[in-house]
Enzyme design. Structure first.
Site, PDB file in Angstrom:
ATOM      1  N   GLN A 145       0.825  -1.198   0.000  1.00 50.08           N
ATOM      2  CA  GLN A 145       0.000   0.000   0.000  1.00 50.08           C
ATOM      3  C   GLN A 145       0.872   1.266   0.000  1.00 50.08           C
ATOM      4  O   GLN A 145       0.502   2.286   0.585  1.00 50.08           O
ATOM      5  CB  GLN A 145      -0.940  -0.007   1.198  1.00 50.08           C
ATOM      6  CG  GLN A 145      -2.084  -0.991   1.072  1.00 50.08           C
ATOM      7  CD  GLN A 145      -2.998  -0.663  -0.097  1.00 50.08           C
ATOM      8  OE1 GLN A 145      -3.201   0.496  -0.438  1.00 50.08           O
ATOM      9  NE2 GLN A 145      -3.565  -1.682  -0.715  1.00 50.08           N
ATOM     10  N   SER A 146       1.987   1.216  -0.674  1.00 50.23           N
ATOM     11  CA  SER A 146       2.914   2.345  -0.707  1.00 50.23           C
ATOM     12  C   SER A 146       2.315   3.572  -1.379  1.00 50.23           C
ATOM     13  O   SER A 146       1.914   3.527  -2.548  1.00 50.23           O
ATOM     14  CB  SER A 146       4.191   1.932  -1.447  1.00 50.23           C
ATOM     15  OG  SER A 146       4.990   3.051  -1.740  1.00 50.23           O
ATOM     16  N   ASN A 147       2.271   4.682  -0.643  1.00 46.26           N
ATOM     17  CA  ASN A 147       1.848   5.957  -1.225  1.00 46.26           C
ATOM     18  C   ASN A 147       2.858   6.430  -2.265  1.00 46.26           C
ATOM     19  O   ASN A 147       2.493   7.011  -3.287  1.00 46.26           O
ATOM     20  CB  ASN A 147       1.710   7.016  -0.133  1.00 46.26           C
ATOM     21  CG  ASN A 147       0.651   6.665   0.893  1.00 46.26           C
ATOM     22  OD1 ASN A 147      -0.464   6.321   0.539  1.00 46.26           O
ATOM     23  ND2 ASN A 147       1.011   6.738   2.164  1.00 46.26           N
ATOM     24  N   CYS A 157       4.786   4.576  -4.201  1.00 45.80           N
ATOM     25  CA  CYS A 157       4.666   3.818  -5.450  1.00 45.80           C
ATOM     26  C   CYS A 157       3.445   4.261  -6.245  1.00 45.80           C
ATOM     27  O   CYS A 157       3.508   4.387  -7.471  1.00 45.80           O
ATOM     28  CB  CYS A 157       4.619   2.324  -5.145  1.00 45.80           C
ATOM     29  SG  CYS A 157       6.216   1.647  -4.624  1.00 45.80           S
TER      30      CYS A 157
END
Length: 326
Positions: free
Chosen positions: A73-75, A77
């Site tokens: 859930q990387s912001n 990325c």
């Protein structure tokens, strides 16, 4: 000192607004919030400021593919995937996790047609850089130019996003007719903190920069930040003798690690939303804001007078954890 060039991607400047939460209970403290979550929608949050510098360097080098990494859930990325789509660049993400549940940021990664390689926790911790180099070599064997951005764009070039943000805050202080004694952020991969800290030291503003560690209470965060600043100062050809003794990191609210939030923290996020209309995610801002108000209740002298907390985004990270709230 020569600050590197950047491309303009974010909606800047982001506003600084008074924060009313618990206002009647505060004695000697006024809290303000800088809405860096207003820096865009698909590109909202702190990541876009750092990418303005990273992607400028990538484009100048003739890169056609951007490779980066992060959690499922990387912001960072998601923001990278969005910007690459808008700039006509290919994007390849290395994500920690399985991808079994397509929600939140991962849904957007796929919507922006990013190429995704999923890896497990162990390989992400110990082999992600090696893997990204391998992916880069594959692209370049096909006559494409690839550029690697580290986790969170937290390196020497990326830190200038928040060096510039500090300059932006100084201008806003003039317009508001006040000075912030302490600036608070959620501390993850170090680049945001590094930029703020470097600017504060170089410009001799004597503000306290406090990072709330959100991912690992045992991590050597200070060394990570120092290494980023050293690299940034080399890029800027700066001979400033930096003092690292004022790095302030609070790890009391990291709980069990990245993306893991306590019940008390979840209850705080719910109450905060109901009282302010501001949504905080349980990965970054929920922990940082909870940490700030907890320390104020403890009468921590770091949090007196005018306090600024930077809302670094993360709204899409709420949705995969929605079952925790109701």
């Amino acid at each position: 000192m020569k600050i590197p060039e950047k491309i303009n991607l974010a909606n800047l400047p982001t506003p600084i607004l008074p924060l009313s939460y618990m206002k009647n209970e505060l004695k000697d403290t006024e809290i303000y919030i800088k809405r860096d979550d207003f820096s865009g929608l698909e590109t909202s949050g702190n990541k876009i400021r750092k990418l303005e510098f990273s992607l400028k360097e990538a484009i100048d080098r003739g890169s056609t593919t951007i490779i980066t990494c992060g959690g499922i859930q990387s912001n960072h990325c998601r923001t990278t995937a969005s910007v690459c789509a808008s700039l006509g660049l290919k994007c390849h993400l290395v994500l920690r996790g399985t991808g079994n549940s397509i929600d939140g940021n991962l849904f957007l990664d796929k919507l922006f047609c990013a190429e995704i390689t999923f890896i497990n926790e162990h390989d992400y911790t110990y082999k992600r850089n090696e893997l990204m180099e391998s992916i880069k070599n594959k692209y370049e064997s096909n006559d494409e130019k690839a550029y690697i951005i580290p986790e969170g764009a937290s390196n020497g070039i990326g830190m200038f996003g928040y060096y510039n943000a500090f300059l932006e805050i100084l201008e806003q202080e003039k317009n508001l007719g006040l000075e912030f004694n302490t600036i608070c952020i959620a501390e993850g991969s170090g680049g945001t903190y590094a930029g703020l800290y470097a600017a504060n030291e170089i410009l001799n503003k004597n503000k306290k920069i406090v990072g709330f560690n959100i991912y690992n209470k045992n991590a050597d965060v200070r060394s990570e930040i120092k290494n980023i600043i050293v690299e940034g100062m080399q890029i800027a050809s700066s001979d400033h003798e930096m003092n690292y003794d004022n790095i302030l990191i609070n790890s009391d609210y990291a709980f069990e690690g990245y993306g893991i939030c306590s019940k008390e923290n979840i209850d705080f996020i719910k109450k905060f939303a109901a009282k302010t209309g501001i949504a905080l995610d349980p990965v970054y801002m929920g922990k940082a804001m909870y940490g700030l108000f907890s320390e104020i209740k403890k009468e921590n002298p770091l949090f007196l007078k005018n306090i600024l907390i930077i809302h670094t985004g993360g709204l899409f990270g709420l949705f995969p954890q929605k079952e925790l709230f109701f």
